[in-house]
Motif scaffolding. Structure first.
Motif, PDB file in Angstrom:
ATOM      1  N   ALA A  74       0.818  -1.220   0.000  1.00  0.00           N
ATOM      2  CA  ALA A  74       0.000   0.000   0.000  1.00  0.00           C
ATOM      3  C   ALA A  74       0.849   1.268   0.000  1.00  0.00           C
ATOM      4  N   LEU A 129       9.645   9.060   6.289  1.00  0.00           N
ATOM      5  CA  LEU A 129       8.869   8.318   5.282  1.00  0.00           C
ATOM      6  C   LEU A 129       9.593   7.073   4.769  1.00  0.00           C
ATOM      7  N   GLU A 148      13.337   6.641  -3.523  1.00  0.00           N
ATOM      8  CA  GLU A 148      13.940   6.917  -4.833  1.00  0.00           C
ATOM      9  C   GLU A 148      14.402   8.365  -4.954  1.00  0.00           C
ATOM     10  N   LEU A 149      13.576   9.285  -4.415  1.00  0.00           N
ATOM     11  CA  LEU A 149      13.945  10.698  -4.519  1.00  0.00           C
ATOM     12  C   LEU A 149      15.234  10.986  -3.772  1.00  0.00           C
ATOM     13  N   TRP A 150      15.517  10.187  -2.739  1.00  0.00           N
ATOM     14  CA  TRP A 150      16.697  10.419  -1.911  1.00  0.00           C
ATOM     15  C   TRP A 150      17.869   9.542  -2.335  1.00  0.00           C
ATOM     16  N   GLY A 160       8.171   4.335  -1.116  1.00  0.00           N
ATOM     17  CA  GLY A 160       9.056   3.895  -2.194  1.00  0.00           C
ATOM     18  C   GLY A 160       9.518   5.079  -3.035  1.00  0.00           C
ATOM     19  N   THR A 161       8.602   6.022  -3.287  1.00  0.00           N
ATOM     20  CA  THR A 161       8.975   7.215  -4.047  1.00  0.00           C
ATOM     21  C   THR A 161       9.940   8.074  -3.239  1.00  0.00           C
ATOM     22  N   ALA A 162       9.686   8.197  -1.930  1.00  0.00           N
ATOM     23  CA  ALA A 162      10.592   8.985  -1.071  1.00  0.00           C
ATOM     24  C   ALA A 162      11.994   8.388  -1.124  1.00  0.00           C
ATOM     25  N   ASP A 180      -3.650   5.989   0.903  1.00  0.00           N
ATOM     26  CA  ASP A 180      -3.639   4.600   0.435  1.00  0.00           C
ATOM     27  C   ASP A 180      -4.183   3.638   1.497  1.00  0.00           C
ATOM     28  N   ASP A 227       4.063   1.631  -1.103  1.00  0.00           N
ATOM     29  CA  ASP A 227       5.167   1.695  -2.064  1.00  0.00           C
ATOM     30  C   ASP A 227       5.140   3.023  -2.819  1.00  0.00           C
ATOM     31  N   SER A 228       3.923   3.506  -3.112  1.00  0.00           N
ATOM     32  CA  SER A 228       3.829   4.735  -3.915  1.00  0.00           C
ATOM     33  C   SER A 228       4.346   5.950  -3.159  1.00  0.00           C
ATOM     34  N   SER A 229       4.246   5.948  -1.827  1.00  0.00           N
ATOM     35  CA  SER A 229       4.715   7.106  -1.059  1.00  0.00           C
ATOM     36  C   SER A 229       6.128   6.857  -0.521  1.00  0.00           C
ATOM     37  N   VAL A 244      -0.177  11.488   1.966  1.00  0.00           N
ATOM     38  CA  VAL A 244      -0.008  10.541   0.861  1.00  0.00           C
ATOM     39  C   VAL A 244       0.109   9.102   1.372  1.00  0.00           C
ATOM     40  N   ALA A 273      11.382  14.771   6.730  1.00  0.00           N
ATOM     41  CA  ALA A 273      10.360  14.028   5.987  1.00  0.00           C
ATOM     42  C   ALA A 273      10.936  12.739   5.407  1.00  0.00           C
ATOM     43  N   ILE A 274      12.172  12.794   4.928  1.00  0.00           N
ATOM     44  CA  ILE A 274      12.808  11.599   4.372  1.00  0.00           C
ATOM     45  C   ILE A 274      13.103  10.602   5.495  1.00  0.00           C
TER      46      ILE A 274
END
Lengths: 154, 433
Positions: free
Chosen positions: B219, B247, B229-231, B225-227, B375, B221-223, B371, B243-244
């Motif tokens: 559920a 999250l 990847e962004l880091w 998982g994206t965090a 989910d 992964d979209s939040s 976010v 926040a990183i």
């Protein structure tokens, strides 16, 4: 910058959101820009008081990338419509422009539509590439109500 | 007509050792019985003592879908009263918090009450001379609800008889101790506002999810998982934005959540994060740790700071995160409608950074604009809708089930034992009067 140019910028900003042109919308924010939806009326503190949202560019980027991935909560997807009252410039000076824009906002998903009203307050600054948002503050009239998921950007 | 109230066998048949019938989430008759029985017999969280610091200060809320008020008395104690005028039934107080003077007065006919709930005055009282009023229910004034305060957490039990708070919660109360003791002075206060998130799903979806450690990888992964990847491109020693830091651990993976461990207690209580949790890797604050050692001694200080439980569920109404001083409160409204309140606390004598952490966390995770929350909420709603499908009326709770499992033990973190444990308590508390 004329009042008409400022207003045109704000109408354009809302339109980008409603058309899901999120990258273009993101680019309107200054490097230190924030998008803020306070939890309380007249809230002055964003770091030491809870908010519905308080996002810098990193968190906005996260929100946008997530929406693009089609997360569980975006099946079916949400759609928004902003209806803005003519913006007024509250102050203009060396630190830029502070504007006030009352609005109606609808967010629709599947068979359900939520309606919100409130006031958007922008702090805009002039940068070489044009106007940028240092702060977009969105005060919902029912900010302290029990609210369902608000998934896009009032 | 409630088809389960008078049919104990049908009610009992809803809960198996390793599965539950869909009616527990879908049937309005079950919801009504849950409020009458389970929610009346359990100790339900009302509010925190710091919300009513002075005599006459009050908060109002609905517990078990019934209106109550919590009022600081002239002698400094706290009482929970039914928020219903003894006369015609109007709610006496409708603000969510405030202050009353020496009396509570009904806005409709000015019946007034002392802070202890007794009737103080009725206008033109002679109109009741010779009537049956003196002998009727109204003369009891505002009903007093049995309540207890555990380290500032005020709970109420609508059904007066039964176990006291300490026996009902047992050793799970250690999670409250570990939260409050993170203050060098052992005190905390509510601060920073309350988020109220309306869920269009049954209250149990939320309560079960708190120690469901198999869902984040799907559920969230979209939040998370994206965090992550962004880091990902940042050097390992780059200072992490809060926040990183908060999250990314949600994307910890199955192994991480399994090794975290889950602990259950009698009466449906549980916590995950026995050995470590998503809160373990937050940056240390040396001067605070020194203050803690001075206050508690090195051993106890290390015990407190090393205990970073994930979620503790005080079944059925309260879930807490001691490591970051936030709580979520469950307020059921209807079978498919629940409000989740998220409160933040400020630890007295601790650095502002901790308060900033809990305010940030609750905004990122628990807000109607979260976010992560979006989910979760969607998945609860999907269960609410999906269970209408025919062909299988049962919800599986089999993961790591062992027949005859105890209700007081620690197991691997991805076990569904906390849900089975909740339903054992559910069946027990839902039994006939």
């Amino acid at each position: 910058m004329t009042e008409a140019e400022i207003a045109s910028f704000l109408y354009h900003e809302a339109r980008l959101l409603d058309e899901k042109r999120w990258d273009e919308w993101y680019d309107l924010f200054a490097e230190d820009g924030h998008y803020w939806v306070p939890l309380a009326r007249g809230q002055t503190e964003a770091v030491f008081h809870t908010s519905l949202a308080y996002e810098d560019r990193l968190l906005l980027r996260l929100r946008i990338e997530r929406l693009r991935r089609g997360p569980p909560s975006q099946h079916p997807p949400s759609w928004s419509q902003h209806v803005l009252q003519a913006p007024s410039i509250e102050t203009a000076g060396a630190d830029g422009w502070h504007t006030r824009t009352p609005f109606f906002y609808a967010e629709s998903r599947g068979d359900e539509t939520q309606m919100y009203a409130g006031t958007a307050r922008h702090h805009l600054v002039a940068e070489p590439g044009g106007l940028r948002i240092r702060l977009k503050r969105v005060d919902l009239v029912n900010c302290d109500a029990a609210l369902p998921s608000i998934q896009l950007f009032p | 007509m409630n088809r389960y109230r008078d049919d104990p066998a049908a009610l009992r048949a809803l809960v198996r050792e390793d599965a539950v019938h869909r009616d527990v989430y879908l049937d309005p008759d079950i919801f009504r019985l849950e409020m009458e029985r389970l929610w009346a017999r359990a100790w339900i969280y009302v509010g925190h003592a710091s919300q009513v610091p002075e005599p006459g200060d009050f908060i109002t809320c609905d517990i078990a879908a019934e209106p109550v008020l919590m009022l600081r008395q002239p002698d400094g104690t706290i009482r929970v009263l039914r928020n219903r005028c003894a006369h015609k039934g109007a709610k006496l107080l409708s603000d969510r918090s405030g202050h009353v003077g020496r009396f509570l007065r009904c806005p409709y006919h000015n019946w007034s009450y002392r802070p202890d709930g007794q009737i103080a005055a009725i206008p033109r009282r002679e109109g009741y001379d010779g009537t049956g009023l003196a002998a009727c229910e109204a003369m009891r004034g505002l009903g007093v609800v049995r309540s207890e305060d555990y380290r500032g957490f005020v709970f109420a039990r609508l059904a007066g008889d039964g176990p006291d708070l300490a026996s009902y919660f047992g050793n799970s109360l250690s999670s409250i101790d570990y939260m409050v003791d993170r203050s060098p002075t052992g005190e905390m206060e509510v601060a920073g506002g309350v988020l109220r998130y309306l869920h269009d799903s049954n209250w149990k979806q939320f309560v079960e999810n708190l120690n469901d450690t198999m869902h984040p990888m799907a559920a969230h992964d979209s939040s998370a998982g994206t965090a992550k990847e962004l880091w990902a491109d940042q050097p390992a020693d780059a200072p992490k934005p809060m926040a990183i830091e908060q999250l990314v651990p949600f994307a910890g993976g199955y192994e991480f959540f399994d090794k975290m461990g889950v602990r259950v207690f009698p009466n449906g209580h549980s916590y995950s994060g026995v050995h470590f949790s998503i809160h373990s890797a937050y940056a240390a604050v040396p001067e605070y740790e020194a203050a803690m050692q001075a206050a508690y001694g090195p051993e106890r200080a290390q015990d407190i700071l090393g205990t970073v439980r994930h979620n503790t569920v005080y079944y059925p109404s309260l879930t807490i995160k001691g490591a970051i001083q936030t709580i979520r409160v469950v307020r059921p409204i209807a079978v498919d409608r629940t409000v989740i309140e998220s409160w933040s606390f400020r630890l007295k004598g601790a650095p502002d950074l901790f308060y900033q952490r809990n305010v940030t966390y609750t905004r990122l995770i628990n807000s109607p604009m979260s976010v992560v929350g979006h989910d979760d909420q969607q998945c609860y709603r999907l269960i609410q809708e999906g269970l209408a499908a025919g062909g299988n009326e049962w919800v599986s709770l089999h993961r790591d089930h062992h027949p005859g499992e105890a209700d007081d033990l620690t197991v691997n973190g991805t076990s569904e034992i906390s849900m089975r444990n909740q339903f054992r308590a559910w069946a027990n508390l839902m039994g006939a009067p």
